[in-house]
Design an enzyme around this catalytic site. Sequence first.
Site, PDB file in Angstrom:
ATOM      1  N   CYS A  55      43.259  -8.690-104.235  1.00  0.00           N
ATOM      2  CA  CYS A  55      43.183  -7.232-104.382  1.00  0.00           C
ATOM      3  C   CYS A  55      43.868  -6.726-105.643  1.00  0.00           C
ATOM      4  O   CYS A  55      43.311  -5.910-106.379  1.00  0.00           O
ATOM      5  CB  CYS A  55      43.708  -6.524-103.136  1.00  0.00           C
ATOM      6  SG  CYS A  55      45.453  -6.803-102.773  1.00  0.00           S
ATOM      7  N   HIS A 106      47.894  -4.828 -99.303  1.00  0.00           N
ATOM      8  CA  HIS A 106      46.531  -4.681 -99.804  1.00  0.00           C
ATOM      9  C   HIS A 106      46.446  -3.405-100.635  1.00  0.00           C
ATOM     10  O   HIS A 106      47.153  -2.438-100.365  1.00  0.00           O
ATOM     11  CB  HIS A 106      45.534  -4.629 -98.640  1.00  0.00           C
ATOM     12  CG  HIS A 106      44.104  -4.668 -99.094  1.00  0.00           C
ATOM     13  ND1 HIS A 106      43.575  -5.734 -99.775  1.00  0.00           N
ATOM     14  CD2 HIS A 106      43.104  -3.759 -98.973  1.00  0.00           C
ATOM     15  CE1 HIS A 106      42.302  -5.480-100.055  1.00  0.00           C
ATOM     16  NE2 HIS A 106      42.000  -4.290 -99.577  1.00  0.00           N
ATOM     17  N   HIS A 118      37.837  -2.448-103.705  1.00  0.00           N
ATOM     18  CA  HIS A 118      38.904  -3.427-103.480  1.00  0.00           C
ATOM     19  C   HIS A 118      38.313  -4.813-103.296  1.00  0.00           C
ATOM     20  O   HIS A 118      37.100  -4.963-103.149  1.00  0.00           O
ATOM     21  CB  HIS A 118      39.739  -3.028-102.252  1.00  0.00           C
ATOM     22  CG  HIS A 118      38.945  -2.980-100.983  1.00  0.00           C
ATOM     23  ND1 HIS A 118      39.210  -3.799 -99.909  1.00  0.00           N
ATOM     24  CD2 HIS A 118      37.897  -2.215-100.606  1.00  0.00           C
ATOM     25  CE1 HIS A 118      38.361  -3.531 -98.931  1.00  0.00           C
ATOM     26  NE2 HIS A 118      37.548  -2.563 -99.329  1.00  0.00           N
TER      27      HIS A 118
END
Length: 159
Positions: A55, A106, A118
């Site tokens: 990410c 994340h 993402h």
Amino acid sequence: MKKFMISLIGSAVILSAGATNAFADDQSKLRTEVSQVVGTPYKWGGTSVSSGFDCSGFILYIFDKFNLELPRTSNAQAKTGTPVAKKNLKPGDLVFFNTSGAGISHAGIYIGNGQFAHSSSSKGVRISNLSESYYKDRYVTARRTISKQSYTKMVSGLH
């Protein structure tokens, strides 16, 4: 009076549709850069199209397209810039989530209209909605890490 109201409603629909399209066009450069890597597989520690992205590596890759620098990890990225309320998000803002139960784990790039790009560990680079229950329940914060000048470059496509 009835014809006037119908004309008024019709005008409002046309104007609002135009505003929506203008908003989408304003984001074209960011969305273009993201769309070119959608589908790239997830790879822990990955920072390139050829090796895949995690990410934060995905964020670094996209920001590098605009000559913007950030720290390597999502946890460190979450400490840069200034906090932004969810209702005030603009394209290019970073959004952060607690997916592991142990703090920020994340991150993604807000691209407008409630969506963020993402690199998902299960599906690779993709676009998701902040309103999806998985992300809504794990949302932690957002940060604005770019200047107004960088924002203009990002959304208008100027380099």
